[in-house]
Design an enzyme around this catalytic site. Structure first.
Site, mmCIF file in Angstrom:
data_model
loop_
_atom_site.group_PDB
_atom_site.id
_atom_site.type_symbol
_atom_site.label_atom_id
_atom_site.label_comp_id
_atom_site.label_asym_id
_atom_site.label_seq_id
_atom_site.Cartn_x
_atom_site.Cartn_y
_atom_site.Cartn_z
ATOM 1 N N LYS A 99 0.894 -1.288 -0.049
ATOM 2 C CA LYS A 99 -0.075 -0.032 0.045
ATOM 3 C C LYS A 99 0.998 1.323 -0.077
ATOM 4 C CE LYS A 99 -1.828 -0.984 3.943
ATOM 5 N NZ LYS A 99 -1.229 -2.245 4.449
ATOM 6 N N ARG B 25 -9.340 1.426 8.431
ATOM 7 C CA ARG B 25 -9.015 -0.022 8.874
ATOM 8 C C ARG B 25 -10.109 -0.814 9.595
ATOM 9 N NH1 ARG B 25 -3.249 0.761 8.700
ATOM 10 N NH2 ARG B 25 -2.126 -1.367 8.914
ATOM 11 N N ARG C 71 11.836 -5.652 4.708
ATOM 12 C CA ARG C 71 11.464 -4.285 4.563
ATOM 13 C C ARG C 71 12.644 -3.422 5.128
ATOM 14 N NH1 ARG C 71 5.818 -2.032 5.434
ATOM 15 N NH2 ARG C 71 5.744 -3.228 7.157
ATOM 16 N N ARG D 289 11.447 -2.129 10.924
ATOM 17 C CA ARG D 289 10.506 -1.610 11.868
ATOM 18 C C ARG D 289 9.981 -2.589 13.024
ATOM 19 N NH1 ARG D 289 5.403 -0.050 8.066
ATOM 20 N NH2 ARG D 289 4.425 -1.262 9.924
ATOM 21 N N ARG E 36 -0.657 -9.171 13.048
ATOM 22 C CA ARG E 36 -1.132 -8.087 12.312
ATOM 23 C C ARG E 36 -2.132 -8.718 11.141
ATOM 24 N NH1 ARG E 36 4.170 -5.275 10.269
ATOM 25 N NH2 ARG E 36 2.853 -4.302 9.114
HETATM 26 P P1 AP5 Z 1 4.825 -1.585 2.021
HETATM 27 O O1 AP5 Z 1 4.631 -0.904 0.643
HETATM 28 O O2 AP5 Z 1 5.822 -1.085 2.912
HETATM 29 O O3 AP5 Z 1 3.634 -2.262 2.380
HETATM 30 P P2 AP5 Z 1 2.415 -1.665 3.321
HETATM 31 O O4 AP5 Z 1 1.293 -2.403 2.540
HETATM 32 O O5 AP5 Z 1 2.344 -0.399 3.061
HETATM 33 O O6 AP5 Z 1 2.548 -2.236 4.465
HETATM 34 P P3 AP5 Z 1 2.605 -1.847 5.960
HETATM 35 O O7 AP5 Z 1 3.348 -2.910 6.837
HETATM 36 O O8 AP5 Z 1 2.989 -0.599 6.075
HETATM 37 O O9 AP5 Z 1 1.138 -1.918 6.499
HETATM 38 P P4 AP5 Z 1 0.473 -1.905 7.489
HETATM 39 O O10 AP5 Z 1 -0.762 -1.911 7.112
HETATM 40 O O11 AP5 Z 1 0.603 -3.156 8.317
HETATM 41 O O12 AP5 Z 1 1.103 -0.850 8.474
HETATM 42 P P5 AP5 Z 1 0.629 0.807 8.814
HETATM 43 O O13 AP5 Z 1 2.174 1.424 8.803
HETATM 44 O O14 AP5 Z 1 -0.386 1.181 7.857
HETATM 45 O O15 AP5 Z 1 5.556 -2.976 1.439
HETATM 46 C C1 AP5 Z 1 6.239 -3.846 2.203
HETATM 47 C C2 AP5 Z 1 7.492 -4.635 1.807
HETATM 48 O O16 AP5 Z 1 7.281 -5.063 0.624
HETATM 49 C C3 AP5 Z 1 8.475 -3.425 1.541
HETATM 50 O O17 AP5 Z 1 9.799 -3.896 1.852
HETATM 51 C C4 AP5 Z 1 8.494 -3.128 -0.041
HETATM 52 O O18 AP5 Z 1 9.589 -2.626 -0.550
HETATM 53 C C5 AP5 Z 1 8.075 -4.669 -0.644
HETATM 54 N N1 AP5 Z 1 7.213 -4.337 -1.730
HETATM 55 C C6 AP5 Z 1 6.338 -3.712 -2.140
HETATM 56 N N2 AP5 Z 1 5.738 -3.919 -3.395
HETATM 57 C C7 AP5 Z 1 6.396 -4.974 -3.646
HETATM 58 C C8 AP5 Z 1 6.153 -5.792 -4.828
HETATM 59 N N3 AP5 Z 1 5.351 -5.659 -5.822
HETATM 60 N N4 AP5 Z 1 7.081 -6.919 -5.110
HETATM 61 C C9 AP5 Z 1 8.082 -7.255 -4.041
HETATM 62 N N5 AP5 Z 1 8.117 -6.411 -3.142
HETATM 63 C C10 AP5 Z 1 7.362 -5.160 -2.816
HETATM 64 O O19 AP5 Z 1 0.285 0.316 10.347
HETATM 65 C C11 AP5 Z 1 1.168 0.057 11.237
HETATM 66 C C12 AP5 Z 1 0.269 -0.079 12.778
HETATM 67 O O20 AP5 Z 1 -0.131 1.251 12.886
HETATM 68 C C13 AP5 Z 1 -1.038 -0.981 12.432
HETATM 69 O O21 AP5 Z 1 -0.605 -2.129 12.912
HETATM 70 C C14 AP5 Z 1 -1.806 -0.030 13.871
HETATM 71 O O22 AP5 Z 1 -1.285 -0.592 15.124
HETATM 72 C C15 AP5 Z 1 -1.412 1.280 13.527
HETATM 73 N N6 AP5 Z 1 -2.384 2.015 12.699
HETATM 74 C C16 AP5 Z 1 -1.991 2.434 11.342
HETATM 75 N N7 AP5 Z 1 -3.211 2.941 10.808
HETATM 76 C C17 AP5 Z 1 -4.418 2.885 11.730
HETATM 77 C C18 AP5 Z 1 -5.734 2.862 11.646
HETATM 78 N N8 AP5 Z 1 -6.404 3.502 10.483
HETATM 79 N N9 AP5 Z 1 -6.409 2.489 12.619
HETATM 80 C C19 AP5 Z 1 -5.905 1.743 13.756
HETATM 81 N N10 AP5 Z 1 -4.399 1.544 13.868
HETATM 82 C C20 AP5 Z 1 -3.697 1.876 12.769
HETATM 83 MG MG MG Z 2 2.803 1.267 4.692
#
Ligand code: AP5
Ligand code: MG
Ligand code: ZN
Length: 213
Positions: free
Chosen positions: A13, A88, A127, A160, A171
């Site tokens: 994402k 979410r 990552r 991270r 997660r």
């Molecule tokens: P990346 O682009 O980083 O993936 P992502 O979908 O953004 O993954 P996140 O881990 O950031 O998602 P998340 O939803 O768990 O975390 P968030 O920060 O939102 O890609 C992942 C890896 O794959 C990278 O290394 C990338 O280079 C690689 N990659 C990408 N595309 C690729 C491809 N096509 N082929 C190969 N490799 C590829 O949330 C973290 C925490 O914050 C949550 O757990 C929660 O506690 C809290 N939080 C955040 N938002 C909320 C909310 N709205 N409500 C409640 N809690 C929240």
């Molecule tokens: Mg992300």
């Protein structure tokens, strides 16, 4: 153009949202990045959010919703934005929906980046993230020009805290229970589009661009 990115943790994402933001000149808003910036700066919000994030749990809606609504009310969001990691939960989606409806607006696209669970854990351990500018790399797939250093801002890259395999499992469980129902929610609104997130990131982006056209 108002876009939501849906998908499991690690689906890509953030990677895709950054490219969309650049191409269409709209802000990329990641609630996860906002929380991590607050943790890094030792704010009250950051300390509170960290308790949940480190366990792979969601931060309570009360904390999350207000931050997001304040952010999208800012001047730079006038022509739209791409939301990454919000909503979410169904309650978050309903609050956003209501706030937009009050302005006579609505989400244009909810892009579901589809990646099976098996691929996720492998991706996460490779990552590396920049906590200063939010850029994301992968040691094999998307390495930075200089190992351990952000291409964009020169800061040190980190693994991270919530990318440990056992936390990733948690997660994923939370994703399936609380976030996946949003796929039906946005399908019912007629704005859901699904792309295959397992292919090369450039091909994922191409698929998204053809949807946004
Ligand atoms: P990346 O682009 O980083 O993936 P992502 O979908 O953004 O993954 P996140 O881990 O950031 O998602 P998340 O939803 O768990 O975390 P968030 O920060 O939102 O890609 C992942 C890896 O794959 C990278 O290394 C990338 O280079 C690689 N990659 C990408 N595309 C690729 C491809 N096509 N082929 C190969 N490799 C590829 O949330 C973290 C925490 O914050 C949550 O757990 C929660 O506690 C809290 N939080 C955040 N938002 C909320 C909310 N709205 N409500 C409640 N809690 C929240
Ligand atoms: Mg992300
Ligand atoms: Zn950076």
């Amino acid at each position: 153009m108002k876009i939501i990115m849906l998908g499991a943790p690690g689906a890509g994402k953030g990677t895709q949202a950054k490219m969309i933001a650049e191409k269409y000149q709209i802000p990329h808003i990641s609630t996860g990045d906002i929380f991590r910036a607050n943790i890094k700066n030792g704010t009250q919000l950051g300390m509170e959010a960290k308790k949940y994030m480190d366990q792979g749990l969601l931060v309570p809606d009360e904390l999350t919703v207000k931050i997001l609504l304040d952010r999208v009310a800012q001047e730079d969001c006038k022509n739209g934005y791409v939301l990454d990691g919000f909503p979410r939960t169904i309650p978050q989606a309903e609050v956003l929906d209501k706030a937009l409806a009050g302005l006579g607006e609505a989400i244009d696209y909810a892009i579901n980046v589809d990646v099976p669970d098996e691929n996720i854990v492998r991706r996460m351990s490779g990552r590396r993230a920049c906590l200063s500018c939010g850029a994301t790399y992968h040691v094999e797939h998307i390495p930075p020009r200089q190992e351990g250093v952000c291409d964009h801002c020169g800061q040190a890259l980190v693994l991270r805290d919530d990318d440990k395999p056992e936390t990733v499992q948690n997660r994923l469980k939370v994703y399936h229970e609380q976030t996946q129902p949003l796929i039906d929610f946005y399908t019912a609104k007629g704005v859901l589009r699904t792309v295959d997130g397992t292919v090369d990131m450039k091909d994922v982006f191409e698929a998204i661009v053809s949807i946004l056209k």
